[in-house]
Design an enzyme around this catalytic site. Structure first.
Site, PDB file in Angstrom:
ATOM      1  N   LYS A   1       0.824  -1.195   0.000  1.00 53.45           N
ATOM      2  CA  LYS A   1       0.000   0.000   0.000  1.00 53.45           C
ATOM      3  C   LYS A   1       0.860   1.248   0.000  1.00 53.45           C
ATOM      4  O   LYS A   1       1.860   1.301   0.701  1.00 53.45           O
ATOM      5  CB  LYS A   1      -0.862  -0.067   1.278  1.00 53.45           C
ATOM      6  CG  LYS A   1      -1.528   1.215   1.675  1.00 53.45           C
ATOM      7  CD  LYS A   1      -2.947   1.250   1.186  1.00 53.45           C
ATOM      8  CE  LYS A   1      -3.627   2.533   1.521  1.00 53.45           C
ATOM      9  NZ  LYS A   1      -3.232   3.674   0.723  1.00 53.45           N
TER      10      LYS A   1
ATOM     11  N   LYS B   1       5.903   1.626   8.555  1.00 52.60           N
ATOM     12  CA  LYS B   1       4.772   2.403   9.108  1.00 52.60           C
ATOM     13  C   LYS B   1       3.531   1.524   9.316  1.00 52.60           C
ATOM     14  O   LYS B   1       2.887   1.570  10.364  1.00 52.60           O
ATOM     15  CB  LYS B   1       4.441   3.561   8.154  1.00 52.60           C
ATOM     16  CG  LYS B   1       3.437   4.552   8.709  1.00 52.60           C
ATOM     17  CD  LYS B   1       3.090   5.621   7.680  1.00 52.60           C
ATOM     18  CE  LYS B   1       4.305   6.439   7.309  1.00 52.60           C
ATOM     19  NZ  LYS B   1       3.977   7.487   6.327  1.00 52.60           N
TER      20      LYS B   1
ATOM     21  N   SER C   1      -7.056   4.706   5.761  1.00 51.68           N
ATOM     22  CA  SER C   1      -7.166   4.009   4.473  1.00 51.68           C
ATOM     23  C   SER C   1      -7.494   2.531   4.706  1.00 51.68           C
ATOM     24  O   SER C   1      -8.272   1.923   3.971  1.00 51.68           O
ATOM     25  CB  SER C   1      -5.849   4.105   3.692  1.00 51.68           C
ATOM     26  OG  SER C   1      -5.825   5.298   2.954  1.00 51.68           O
TER      27      SER C   1
ATOM     28  N   LYS D   1       5.062   2.667  -2.975  1.00 51.67           N
ATOM     29  CA  LYS D   1       4.938   4.102  -3.236  1.00 51.67           C
ATOM     30  C   LYS D   1       5.054   4.338  -4.730  1.00 51.67           C
ATOM     31  O   LYS D   1       5.784   3.629  -5.425  1.00 51.67           O
ATOM     32  CB  LYS D   1       6.047   4.873  -2.506  1.00 51.67           C
ATOM     33  CG  LYS D   1       5.825   6.375  -2.443  1.00 51.67           C
ATOM     34  CD  LYS D   1       4.726   6.738  -1.467  1.00 51.67           C
ATOM     35  CE  LYS D   1       4.421   8.218  -1.492  1.00 51.67           C
ATOM     36  NZ  LYS D   1       3.384   8.587  -0.524  1.00 51.67           N
TER      37      LYS D   1
ATOM     38  N   THR E   1      -4.602  12.108   8.539  1.00 51.27           N
ATOM     39  CA  THR E   1      -3.177  12.228   8.881  1.00 51.27           C
ATOM     40  C   THR E   1      -2.989  13.328   9.929  1.00 51.27           C
ATOM     41  O   THR E   1      -2.279  13.138  10.918  1.00 51.27           O
ATOM     42  CB  THR E   1      -2.321  12.498   7.624  1.00 51.27           C
ATOM     43  OG1 THR E   1      -2.674  11.543   6.621  1.00 51.27           O
ATOM     44  CG2 THR E   1      -0.845  12.358   7.921  1.00 51.27           C
TER      45      THR E   1
END
Length: 385
Positions: free
Chosen positions: A66, A90, A318, A102, A159
Site C-alpha cells: 500500500k 509504518k 485508508s 509508493k 493524517t
C-alpha cells in the site's frame, strides 16, 4: 543525506538492535518489485507530453502493498524507494495488515489543468480498471476515494488527526496536555492545516505557520479558522492580516514547545539542528529529519516523535476504508475517529515498550517495532536463507 541513505541507515541500526540474521536483513531491505513507466498524455492544446512514473512495491509479508502516488517535479527512484520502505515499517508499527509501496510521477501538478491531471491519473488508474475488468467492481483496490465512490468519512483529516493523537499520547506520557502548548507548523497543505485546526480546537496555541507562499507568526497564537479561510481565498498564508510576516527560512528555529514539520523531507539537518528551540518535534512529513540532525538533537535532549508513527493516521484510515469496502458497511465519522485514536494510542504503547527493551529513543523504538513485525511475518511465511 538523501532519503534512501537515511532510511537505510535507520533500518540497519534497528536490525543491529534486534540482532537480525544478516541474510534476512538483506532480504527485507531489497524491494519486491520496481516498475518504471512513461506516461504520454495529450495536453489541452493538443500537444503530447511525456512524464516518467515510478512504482516501487517494497514488501508484502504482512499483506497487500500500500502507498500513495506523489506528483512532484523532482520525484526520483531513490526517494520513491525510501518512501515505499518507510511505508512497510509504518504499516507494521500501526499494526495494520499491509506492506509498503509508493508511486511517483515527475511533473508539476500546479502547471497542469484539472483535465490534464485527470488524464495523467487515469493512466495510473488503468491498473484499477484492468483489475475491475477481470474481478468485477472492486472498490477496495484503491483508497482515498471520494465518499460517493466508497471512500471513508474522516479520511481527509486522518493524517492531521493522527498527528494530534500521537502528540497527545506523548504529552500524556509526560503528564502534560495539548492545552497551552506553543506549536510551530511548517507546511499548511492537507496535513499541516488539519493538524493546526485540531490542535487549535484542543486548546493548543499555534504561534507560527509557513507554506510555499511565505511564513507568519503571532506569539499570542494565530486564529486558525480565519487563517484557513484566508488560505482558501489567497492560495497561501502570505498576506494574512491576523499575524506578522516572517522569513520562511526561520520557521524551524522559531521559539516554541512543539515543532511540526509537515512539508518536505530533509528540512531538519546539521545546518539548522543546533538552532532549533522546540523541546519536541512531531514528524508529520516523511523523513523530515536527517540522521545527522537526529544525533545533534538527541544530545540537546529534544524528543522526536518519528514519522513512521506520527503520520500513520492516513494509512490507518485508508485501512478502515478498505475494511468498510470489504464489509460493504460504512462507518460513521465518530467511529472512524474513535478507532483511529485507539490504534494511535496502542501504537505509542508498543513503541515505548520497544524503547524499554532496547534502551533506545522513539525513532529506534518505532523502527525496531516495525522491523520485528515484518521479520516475524517473513519467517512465519516460510522464508529460508
Amino acid at each position: 543525506m538523501n532519503a534512501l541513505a537515511a532510511t537505510n541507515r535507520n533500518f540497519k541500526l534497528a536490525a543491529r538492535l534486534l540482532g537480525l540474521d544478516s541474510k534476512l536483513e538483506k532480504s527485507l531491505l531489497i524491494p519486491f518489485r520496481e516498475i518504471k513507466v512513461e506516461c504520454t498524455i495529450p495536453k489541452d492544446d493538443g500537444t503530447l507530453v511525456s512524464y516518467v512514473g515510478f512504482r516501487i512495491q517494497h514488501d508484502n509479508a504482512r499483506g497487500p502493498m500500500k502507498g500513495g502516488i506523489r506528483y512532484h517535479p523532482e520525484v526520483d527512484p531513490d526517494e520513491v524507494n525510501a518512501l515505499a520502505q518507510l511505508m512497510t515499517w509504518k504499516t507494521a508499527v500501526a499494526n495494520i495488515p499491509y506492506g509498503g509501496a509508493k508511486g511517483g510521477i515527475g511533473c508539476n501538478p500546479g502547471e497542469l489543468s484539472i483535465s490534464e491531471l485527470e488524464r495523467l491519473t487515469r493512466t495510473m488508474a488503468w491498473i484499477l480498471d484492468e483489475y475491475s475488468k477481470f474481478h468485477g467492481y472492486s472498490p477496495a483496490v484503491v483508497t482515498g476515494k471520494p465518499i460517493d465512490l466508497g471512500g471513508s468519512l474522516g479520511r481527509d483529516a486522518a493524517t492531521g488527526r493522527g498527528v494530534l493523537f500521537a502528540t497527545e499520547a506523548l504529552l500524556n506520557d509526560q503528564g502534560k496536555s495539548i492545552v497551552g502548548q506553543r506549536f510551530v507548523i511548517q507546511g499548511f497543505g492537507n496535513v499541516g492545516s488539519w493538524a493546526a485546526q485540531l490542535i487549535h480546537e484542543a486548546g493548543g496555541k499555534v504561534v507560527a505557520v509557513s507554506d510555499i507562499s511565505g511564513a507568519i507568526k503571532d506569539k499570542n497564537g494565530i486564529d486558525i479558522p480565519s487563517l484557513i479561510k484566508h488560505v482558501k481565498e489567497h492560495k497561501g498564508v502570505k498576506g494574512f492580516s491576523g499575524a506578522n510576516a516572517i522569513e520562511p527560512s526561520s520557521i524551524l528555529v522559531e521559539d516554541c514547545d512543539i515543532l511540526i514539520p509537515a512539508a518536505l523531507g530533509g528540512v531538519i539537518n546539521r545546518g539548522n539542528a543546533n538552532d532549533i528551540k522546540a523541546k519536541i518535534i512531531v514528524e508529520a512529513a516523511n523523513h523530515p529529519t536527517d540522521p545527522e540532525a537526529d544525533e545533534i538533537l538527541s544530545k540537546k535532549g529534544v524528543i522526536i516523535l518519528p514519522d513512521i508513527f506520527a503520520n500513520s493516521g492516513g494509512v490507518t484510515v485508508s485501512y478502515f476504508e478498505w475494511v468498510q469496502n470489504i464489509q460493504g458497511f460504512m462507518w460513521e465519522e465518530e467511529k472512524v475517529n474513535a478507532e483511529l485514536k485507539k490504534y494511535i494510542q496502542q501504537g505509542f504503547k508498543d513503541v515505548k515498550e520497544m524503547c524499554k527493551t532496547h534502551n533506545c529513543d522513539l525513532r529506534m523504538g518505532a523502527f525496531t517495532l516495525g522491523l520485528n513485525r515484518v521479520a516475524r511475518a517473513t519467517v512465519l511465511r516460510g522464508w529460508e536463507a
